[in-house]
Design a protein around this motif. Structure first.
Motif, PDB file in Angstrom:
ATOM      1  N   GLU A 320       0.831  -1.207   0.000  1.00  0.00           N
ATOM      2  CA  GLU A 320       0.000   0.000   0.000  1.00  0.00           C
ATOM      3  C   GLU A 320       0.869   1.262   0.000  1.00  0.00           C
ATOM      4  OE1 GLU A 320      -2.571  -3.257   1.367  1.00  0.00           O
ATOM      5  OE2 GLU A 320      -0.621  -2.549   2.050  1.00  0.00           O
ATOM      6  N   TRP A 321       1.978   1.241   0.749  1.00  0.00           N
ATOM      7  CA  TRP A 321       2.881   2.393   0.746  1.00  0.00           C
ATOM      8  C   TRP A 321       3.425   2.636  -0.655  1.00  0.00           C
ATOM      9  CZ3 TRP A 321       6.066   0.063   5.365  1.00  0.00           C
ATOM     10  CH2 TRP A 321       5.262   0.092   6.524  1.00  0.00           C
ATOM     11  N   MET A 322       3.787   1.572  -1.310  1.00  0.00           N
ATOM     12  CA  MET A 322       4.313   1.697  -2.667  1.00  0.00           C
ATOM     13  C   MET A 322       3.238   2.213  -3.621  1.00  0.00           C
ATOM     14  SD  MET A 322       6.230  -1.199  -4.932  1.00  0.00           S
ATOM     15  CE  MET A 322       6.496  -1.031  -6.698  1.00  0.00           C
ATOM     16  N   GLU A 323       2.030   1.705  -3.467  1.00  0.00           N
ATOM     17  CA  GLU A 323       0.940   2.153  -4.338  1.00  0.00           C
ATOM     18  C   GLU A 323       0.665   3.643  -4.151  1.00  0.00           C
ATOM     19  OE1 GLU A 323      -3.730   1.151  -5.415  1.00  0.00           O
ATOM     20  OE2 GLU A 323      -2.736   0.098  -3.781  1.00  0.00           O
ATOM     21  N   ARG A 324       0.726   4.096  -2.910  1.00  0.00           N
ATOM     22  CA  ARG A 324       0.520   5.516  -2.648  1.00  0.00           C
ATOM     23  C   ARG A 324       1.566   6.368  -3.374  1.00  0.00           C
ATOM     24  NH1 ARG A 324      -2.529   7.418   1.370  1.00  0.00           N
ATOM     25  NH2 ARG A 324      -3.800   5.911   2.532  1.00  0.00           N
ATOM     26  N   ILE A 325       2.820   5.964  -3.264  1.00  0.00           N
ATOM     27  CA  ILE A 325       3.900   6.726  -3.888  1.00  0.00           C
ATOM     28  C   ILE A 325       3.743   6.753  -5.402  1.00  0.00           C
ATOM     29  CG2 ILE A 325       6.396   6.750  -4.296  1.00  0.00           C
ATOM     30  CD1 ILE A 325       6.692   5.642  -1.410  1.00  0.00           C
ATOM     31  N   GLU A 326       3.400   5.623  -5.978  1.00  0.00           N
ATOM     32  CA  GLU A 326       3.216   5.552  -7.431  1.00  0.00           C
ATOM     33  C   GLU A 326       2.004   6.359  -7.883  1.00  0.00           C
ATOM     34  OE1 GLU A 326       4.993   1.174  -8.604  1.00  0.00           O
ATOM     35  OE2 GLU A 326       2.948   1.313  -7.851  1.00  0.00           O
ATOM     36  N   ALA A 327       0.887   6.147  -7.220  1.00  0.00           N
ATOM     37  CA  ALA A 327      -0.354   6.807  -7.642  1.00  0.00           C
ATOM     38  C   ALA A 327      -0.265   8.319  -7.532  1.00  0.00           C
ATOM     39  CB  ALA A 327      -1.527   6.284  -6.812  1.00  0.00           C
ATOM     40  N   ALA A 328       0.497   8.813  -6.554  1.00  0.00           N
ATOM     41  CA  ALA A 328       0.591  10.254  -6.328  1.00  0.00           C
ATOM     42  C   ALA A 328       1.626  10.929  -7.217  1.00  0.00           C
ATOM     43  CB  ALA A 328       0.926  10.525  -4.862  1.00  0.00           C
ATOM     44  N   MET A 345       6.937  12.207 -11.150  1.00  0.00           N
ATOM     45  CA  MET A 345       7.819  12.817 -10.160  1.00  0.00           C
ATOM     46  C   MET A 345       7.293  12.566  -8.746  1.00  0.00           C
ATOM     47  SD  MET A 345      10.620  14.614 -10.026  1.00  0.00           S
ATOM     48  CE  MET A 345      11.536  15.637  -8.854  1.00  0.00           C
ATOM     49  N   LEU A 346       8.204  12.240  -7.870  1.00  0.00           N
ATOM     50  CA  LEU A 346       7.878  11.969  -6.470  1.00  0.00           C
ATOM     51  C   LEU A 346       7.060  13.110  -5.876  1.00  0.00           C
ATOM     52  CD1 LEU A 346       8.446  10.028  -4.037  1.00  0.00           C
ATOM     53  CD2 LEU A 346      10.422  11.486  -3.524  1.00  0.00           C
ATOM     54  N   ASN A 347       5.971  12.750  -5.186  1.00  0.00           N
ATOM     55  CA  ASN A 347       5.048  13.715  -4.600  1.00  0.00           C
ATOM     56  C   ASN A 347       4.709  13.260  -3.177  1.00  0.00           C
ATOM     57  OD1 ASN A 347       2.962  15.445  -3.910  1.00  0.00           O
ATOM     58  ND2 ASN A 347       1.524  14.681  -5.456  1.00  0.00           N
ATOM     59  N   PRO A 348       5.560  13.575  -2.199  1.00  0.00           N
ATOM     60  CA  PRO A 348       5.347  13.082  -0.837  1.00  0.00           C
ATOM     61  C   PRO A 348       4.000  13.483  -0.244  1.00  0.00           C
ATOM     62  CG  PRO A 348       7.556  13.976  -1.067  1.00  0.00           C
ATOM     63  CD  PRO A 348       6.808  14.346  -2.313  1.00  0.00           C
ATOM     64  N   TYR A 349       3.592  14.726  -0.457  1.00  0.00           N
ATOM     65  CA  TYR A 349       2.315  15.184   0.110  1.00  0.00           C
ATOM     66  C   TYR A 349       1.165  14.350  -0.445  1.00  0.00           C
ATOM     67  CZ  TYR A 349      -1.388  18.323   1.692  1.00  0.00           C
ATOM     68  OH  TYR A 349      -2.509  18.839   2.303  1.00  0.00           O
ATOM     69  N   GLY A 350       1.139  14.162  -1.750  1.00  0.00           N
ATOM     70  CA  GLY A 350       0.082  13.365  -2.357  1.00  0.00           C
ATOM     71  C   GLY A 350       0.109  11.923  -1.893  1.00  0.00           C
ATOM     72  N   ALA A 351       1.317  11.360  -1.723  1.00  0.00           N
ATOM     73  CA  ALA A 351       1.424   9.970  -1.285  1.00  0.00           C
ATOM     74  C   ALA A 351       0.847   9.770   0.110  1.00  0.00           C
ATOM     75  CB  ALA A 351       2.890   9.531  -1.318  1.00  0.00           C
ATOM     76  N   ILE A 352       1.023  10.763   0.971  1.00  0.00           N
ATOM     77  CA  ILE A 352       0.496  10.670   2.336  1.00  0.00           C
ATOM     78  C   ILE A 352      -1.013  10.859   2.365  1.00  0.00           C
ATOM     79  CG2 ILE A 352       0.516  11.777   4.607  1.00  0.00           C
ATOM     80  CD1 ILE A 352       3.475  12.509   4.045  1.00  0.00           C
ATOM     81  N   THR A 353      -1.513  11.786   1.565  1.00  0.00           N
ATOM     82  CA  THR A 353      -2.921  12.189   1.681  1.00  0.00           C
ATOM     83  C   THR A 353      -3.871  11.471   0.729  1.00  0.00           C
ATOM     84  OG1 THR A 353      -2.555  14.018   0.120  1.00  0.00           O
ATOM     85  CG2 THR A 353      -2.254  14.484   2.475  1.00  0.00           C
TER      86      THR A 353
END
Length: 452
Positions: A320-328, A345-353
């Motif tokens: 799920e963590w990986m999916e969040r990072i990819e999807a965001a 491009m990596l989007n930490p805020y989007g991956a968290i939220t």
């Protein structure tokens, strides 16, 4: 197989005072390996005043990655507290004030050089990676890690890289790297950073990655660097290409995939890899790779973001963590990935939220389809249907049994003859295959590591 980092060793004291001819020679070697650059800006004058191992230097300009990754908003959501990130690399030097106190655990030394634990770094690469992930705030410095309260677990798998020959050498073997991954998983590391890659699909390494995944760890690995790989061609790199591993490519300061970054199906996300601010052994700050982005550093940024995601969503798992990072990931088409930037491009805020749901656009419907081995075809089965004539079943069954008995008898005789005649040949063939597999597993591949 030898694992080699995509990075150059840090310059020793006085390195920048050498003659112009010596500097030109070093520049010529840059096509072979990418040394962590010792510059605050891409200028010679800045270089002479900044990055030397053991020299105190503070960088006060805000790193460009802070705005590129939206860190002002991200820091309100988390700091990595309670998350352990294993840095499987050259060790981590805790003499750097950014990495003192509770920032770094003792870890382990698997390099076989006598260092008591993982808190020694003679090469410098692991210290740079650790700083990107979890550097603590230090007075007078603008450097702060992506997850500044995460805990670094240093897993030292090599001492230094020798760049004197046409190929870099001295990195970890597949077995040593695999041992390091297993150790990290056994210590409970939620995130395992591997800023290394190889063109060889080592079974030893793959089993270690699977072991870590079974333990609940998210493995984050470099997608490869062109300048330090044994092959400059785009293509699959390991362990980034294996299912469930987050493969990271490097972006330059204009948010484009660096020409030095290997493209391929292993690329899941793009992260900063150029002009990155981080920690230097026995010193304080430095800016690395001002001229060519490195996927080693990009991998560290992704690992730091993964630590923030793990902190925010402890009830979820690595997939799920990986999916969040990819999807965001920031990308032009929400439904498409490509071999240059993965899901963007990596989007930490989007991956968290972001909310994981069935309608989520991006990786949910296509995750891992590029990497998995196609399943073998189903065994063909004989379908028996009842006869429409009620008087014939017994006769047909008796005939079938008789025919089968004859066929089975003939088959058994043929198999025995073949087995006796080929037993010795089969034994020799099996031995040859085993020798070949062992040889392939232990053969040297000098273009493996991504440490820049």
């Amino acid at each position: 197989m030898t694992m080699l980092p995509y990075g150059r060793p840090l310059p020793r004291r006085g390195w920048f005072r050498r003659t112009a001819a010596a500097l030109a020679a070093v520049a010529a070697l840059s096509a072979l390996t990418i040394l962590p650059s010792a510059m605050t800006t891409p200028t010679a004058s800045a270089a002479e005043s900044s990055c030397e191992i053991g020299k105190t230097n503070y960088i006060t300009d805000t790193p460009w990655t802070e705005s590129a990754l939206g860190m002002s908003a991200v820091r309100a959501l988390g700091d990595g507290s309670g998350v352990t990130v294993a840095v499987v690399d050259s060790g981590v030097d805790t003499n750097n004030p950014h990495l003192g106190g509770d920032a770094v655990l003792p870890g382990v030394n698997l390099a076989g050089d006598g260092a008591p634990d993982g808190r020694t770094d003679n090469y410098g690469h692991g210290t740079v990676i650790a700083g990107i992930i979890a550097a603590r705030q230090v007075n007078g410095s603008s450097l702060v890690g992506i997850a500044p309260k995460a805990t670094i677990l240093p897993v030292r798998v090599y001492d230094r890289i020798d760049n004197s020959q046409s190929h870099s050498s001295g990195g970890p073997s597949a077995q040593t790297l695999a041992d390091g991954i297993r150790y990290a998983a056994d210590q409970g590391a939620q995130i395992i950073n591997i800023s290394q890659s190889t063109v060889t699909a080592s079974a030893t390494l793959q089993f270690a990655v699977q072991y870590a995944q079974d333990k609940g760890s998210l493995v984050v690995a470099s997608a490869g660097n062109r300048a330090t790989s044994s092959s400059t061609q785009d293509g699959v790199r390991y362990p980034a290409s294996w299912p469930g591993v987050l493969g990271v490519a490097a972006a330059d300061t204009s948010f484009h995939t660096s020409a030095d970054s290997i493209n391929g199906p292993q690329v899941d996300i793009l992260a900063p890899g150029m002009s990155v601010t981080s920690t230097i052994p026995k010193g304080v700050d430095c800016v690395f790779s001002p001229d060519a982005a490195s996927s080693s550093y990009a991998t560290a940024y992704a690992s730091g973001a993964a630590a923030l995601v793990a902190q925010a969503h402890p009830d979820e798992g690595a997939s799920e963590w990986m999916e969040r990072i990819e999807a965001a990931g920031n990308r032009p088409d929400p439904d498409a990935r490509d071999d240059q930037r993965g899901w963007g491009m990596l989007n930490p805020y989007g991956a968290i939220t972001i909310t994981l749901a069935n309608g989520l656009r991006g990786p949910r419907d296509s995750q891992y389809t590029t990497y998995e081995t196609p399943p073998t075809s189903d065994t063909h089965r004989i379908r028996v249907t009842p006869s429409p004539d009620p008087d014939r079943p017994t006769m047909i069954l008796t005939g079938i049994v008789g025919v089968l008995a004859v066929v089975v008898t003939i088959g058994l005789v043929a198999v025995r003859v073949a087995r006796d005649g080929k037993r010795d040949d089969d034994a020799r063939s099996d031995a040859a295959r085993l020798d070949a597999a062992q040889s392939a597993e232990s053969s040297s591949d000098s273009g493996i590591l991504d440490a820049a």
